[in-house]
Design a protein around this motif. Sequence first.
Motif, PDB file in Angstrom:
ATOM      1  N   UNK A   1       0.883  -1.023   0.007  1.00 37.32           N
ATOM      2  CA  UNK A   1      -0.044  -0.038  -0.172  1.00 37.32           C
ATOM      3  C   UNK A   1       0.970   1.284   0.061  1.00 37.32           C
ATOM      4  N   UNK A   2       1.416   1.796  -1.091  1.00 35.83           N
ATOM      5  CA  UNK A   2       2.446   2.651  -1.189  1.00 35.83           C
ATOM      6  C   UNK A   2       2.039   4.100  -1.522  1.00 35.83           C
ATOM      7  N   UNK A   3       1.007   4.433  -0.671  1.00 36.97           N
ATOM      8  CA  UNK A   3       0.431   5.863  -0.581  1.00 36.97           C
ATOM      9  C   UNK A   3       1.554   6.851  -0.184  1.00 36.97           C
ATOM     10  N   UNK A   4       1.653   7.925  -0.770  1.00 39.92           N
ATOM     11  CA  UNK A   4       2.666   8.952  -0.013  1.00 39.92           C
ATOM     12  C   UNK A   4       2.165   9.576   1.067  1.00 39.92           C
ATOM     13  N   UNK A   5       1.014  10.006   1.322  1.00 43.80           N
ATOM     14  CA  UNK A   5       0.458  10.653   2.366  1.00 43.80           C
ATOM     15  C   UNK A   5       0.477   9.633   3.537  1.00 43.80           C
ATOM     16  N   UNK A   6       1.215   9.855   4.510  1.00 45.51           N
ATOM     17  CA  UNK A   6       1.281   9.023   5.693  1.00 45.51           C
ATOM     18  C   UNK A   6       0.195   8.802   6.474  1.00 45.51           C
ATOM     19  N   UNK A   7      -0.682   9.939   6.766  1.00 48.08           N
ATOM     20  CA  UNK A   7      -2.047   9.716   7.349  1.00 48.08           C
ATOM     21  C   UNK A   7      -3.007   8.996   6.582  1.00 48.08           C
ATOM     22  N   UNK A   8      -3.083   9.015   5.249  1.00 42.54           N
ATOM     23  CA  UNK A   8      -3.935   8.354   4.779  1.00 42.54           C
ATOM     24  C   UNK A   8      -3.582   6.915   4.471  1.00 42.54           C
ATOM     25  N   UNK A   9      -2.381   6.597   4.349  1.00 47.02           N
ATOM     26  CA  UNK A   9      -1.669   5.353   4.042  1.00 47.02           C
ATOM     27  C   UNK A   9      -1.976   4.380   5.382  1.00 47.02           C
ATOM     28  N   UNK A  10      -1.754   5.123   6.400  1.00 46.15           N
ATOM     29  CA  UNK A  10      -1.837   4.575   7.972  1.00 46.15           C
ATOM     30  C   UNK A  10      -3.406   4.109   8.073  1.00 46.15           C
TER      31      UNK A  10
END
Length: 193
Positions: A15-24
Amino acid sequence: MTTGVLKQPLIERLVPIRSKTLRVALQLLLGVALLAALAQLRFEIGAVPVTGQTLGVLLIGAAYGAPLAGATVVAYLIAGGLGMPFFSSGGAGWSFFAGTTGGYLLGFLPAALLVGYLAQRGWDRSYRATAAAMLIGNLVIYAFGLLWLSRFAPDLATTLQWGLWPFLAGDVLKVLTAVALLPTVWRLIGRRA
């Protein structure tokens, strides 16, 4: 088995999403959904049912690393306790923690944390090390589960009959599933971390 530098958890590659908040947030939701789905795989064999929950806990521990795995298991347990139908057979409520399965549920957190800790040290990258991590995680769940279950049983032999012996074959299959999945996925996506 690798030690020293912490390894990137598998979920970061999946799950390589840049936004840490969205990714977590997405990783937490995916983990809770996986646990809830696997809890519905249930076979009645006695006082404690065989479910897919332990497989989910161990996979999340290994794929997420300790901090995120711990947060995911806590979110799952709280959501189930608050009434979401996430426990076995769509069950929910805090009463599950007081019943025969309570110790197993409570054992999910230390098991996920320990397996996550080991995975961050590379134990999820080889078949042998993954098997060891999964066995250790299962032992933690059993320790909590059997200790709690002994409150309901008249003696140790009954506790083991209710909460250990019937589950060993299923847990071997769960461990083999995790062992087949984790190192294989790492090989497919590349071992760079």
